[in-house]
Enzyme design. Structure first.
Site, PDB file in Angstrom:
ATOM      1  N   HIS A  57       0.824  -1.211   0.000  1.00 28.96           N
ATOM      2  CA  HIS A  57       0.000   0.000   0.000  1.00 28.96           C
ATOM      3  C   HIS A  57       0.860   1.265   0.000  1.00 28.96           C
ATOM      4  O   HIS A  57       0.475   2.310   0.523  1.00 28.96           O
ATOM      5  CB  HIS A  57      -0.945   0.007   1.206  1.00 28.96           C
ATOM      6  CG  HIS A  57      -2.312   0.538   0.897  1.00 28.96           C
ATOM      7  ND1 HIS A  57      -3.395  -0.279   0.653  1.00 28.96           N
ATOM      8  CD2 HIS A  57      -2.799   1.794   0.786  1.00 28.96           C
ATOM      9  CE1 HIS A  57      -4.470   0.447   0.413  1.00 28.96           C
ATOM     10  NE2 HIS A  57      -4.126   1.710   0.488  1.00 28.96           N
ATOM     11  N   GLY A  87       6.669   1.963  -4.423  1.00 32.33           N
ATOM     12  CA  GLY A  87       8.052   2.404  -4.517  1.00 32.33           C
ATOM     13  C   GLY A  87       8.596   2.604  -5.911  1.00 32.33           C
ATOM     14  O   GLY A  87       9.765   2.972  -6.069  1.00 32.33           O
TER      15      GLY A  87
END
Length: 389
Positions: free
Chosen positions: A285, A318
């Site tokens: 998340h 990321g």
């Protein structure tokens, strides 16, 4: 507009969005939970992976195309589901859908979007994706699934890793809450960012009205001040009693590809497979739920090994560079999803900014493919990842 921004990478887009957006709203997108260990870990894990170039390979016929769920896309860079895009730019979800469609990449609309799903689907490609949050009352979830099906969405993503409200302390410090409450801090924040205040909130207030969560079930639908008609809205109830039976029920309801988002273990991946899912999204998340969680890219290899190619594996959390895309695919992912990168594009320059984000990531990925001696996405593999013997 993007030329004036003078952006060359996703970090530049982030800074451009930071200048334009109120601090509370920017931090809502940009930051993670508690100590932000997971948020930092996502980046650190990607940086720790080293690639092995493969020179003297004819790469003059490269293609970044990828097939996902029976549909061909120009790039393995997908726009993941993110809430409140419509607060960063007027009709932000529509702008994102248009940018993705023009670029030939998937766009997943979030349950927590501002624009109605029926409106967004008009601006999407022929294979739109929709992300579902599960409600405490399952009937509310089934209601939304039927609505998405009727609107024409083809792929359903169900998020399983957000069962309680996360502890995002920076939101409280900034006075940024949903429902929104006017405080001296956020009023000053808006006054210091007049382009956003006039260009976004002003257009809503003097146009269609104060933004609302247009895709919440009818019983929970509120505007951003928490109002349902003339009364205060109720707190949105999380589905704390969810189970794999919910996934089985969704499998029975949904005719198209079903994807489970928030998988970080082999056990969860195999459970999703057993429930009939067509794909999983390896995701923490974006560091916005459990702080201290394993990074997605660290979890990926073991999950890929367990799945053995039986369902599609996507990865998010990321990804900010084309090299990140290459690393994920080399370790077994079929494609990646980006959230913040797309939102920084929207926050900086609307559709043009989002298009620029997609283009930069795809161009970077194409360049990395060339260095690695790959002509197709399928050419990428573990042999492109350096490991000490």
């Amino acid at each position: 507009m993007t030329k004036q921004l003078n952006v060359h990478n996703i970090a530049d887009l982030r800074l451009a969005a930071r200048r334009r957006l109120p601090k509370g709203l920017f931090d809502y997108v940009d930051r993670g939970t508690e100590e932000e260990v997971t948020l930092r870990g996502n980046r650190q894990a990607f940086d720790a992976i080293r690639l092995l170039p493969q020179p003297l390979v004819d790469i003059s016929h490269r293609s970044t195309q990828v097939d996902l769920f029976g549909h061909t896309y120009r790039s393995p860079v997908c726009i993941g589901p993110t809430g409140l895009a419509g607060m960063l730019w007027f009709q932000g979800e529509v702008q994102l859908a248009q940018a993705a469609a023009a670029a030939g990449v998937p766009f997943a609309l979030s349950t927590a979007s501002i624009a109605p799903l029926e409106e967004v689907v008009k601006h999407s490609d022929s294979h739109p994706w929709f992300q579902l949050n599960m409600w405490k009352d399952p009937n509310m979830s089934w209601e939304l699934v039927e609505r998405a099906k009727k609107a024409g969405f083809k792929v359903l993503i169900v998020t399983i890793d957000s069962v309680v409200d996360s502890n995002r302390e920076h939101n409280r410090r900034n006075g940024f809450t949903v429902p929104m409450r006017l405080t001296p801090r956020n009023v000053l924040d808006g006054a210091l960012h007049p382009r956003w205040t006039l260009g976004v909130m002003g257009r809503y207030v003097f146009g269609p009205g104060l933004p609302e969560f247009a895709n919440y079930p009818a019983a929970l639908k509120t505007n951003l001040r928490g109002k349902i008609g003339k009364r205060d809205g109720v707190k949105v109830p999380k589905h704390e009693a969810n189970s794999w039976d919910d996934i089985r029920r969704l499998r029975d309801m949904w005719d198209g590809p079903l994807v489970v988002k928030g998988v970080l273990s082999e056990q969860a991946a195999l459970a999703a497979l057993e429930c009939g899912a067509d794909g999983i999204i390896v995701s923490n998340h974006g560091g916005r739920t459990l702080d201290g969680s394993i990074s997605s890219i660290e979890a990926l290899p073991a999950i890929v090994e367990a799945i053995q190619g039986r369902i599609t594996v996507l990865l998010d959390s990321g990804v900010t560079r084309g090299s990140d895309v290459a690393k994920a695919i080399a370790l077994g992912a079929n494609a990646v999803l980006v959230g913040r990168a797309a939102l920084w594009g929207i926050g900086a320059a609307g559709k043009e900014g989002a298009a620029r984000a997609i283009d930069m990531l795809t161009s970077e990925f194409d360049r990395v493919m060339a260095y690695l001696g790959c002509n197709t996405v399928d050419d990428l593999g573990p042999h492109h990842i350096y490991s000490k013997k």
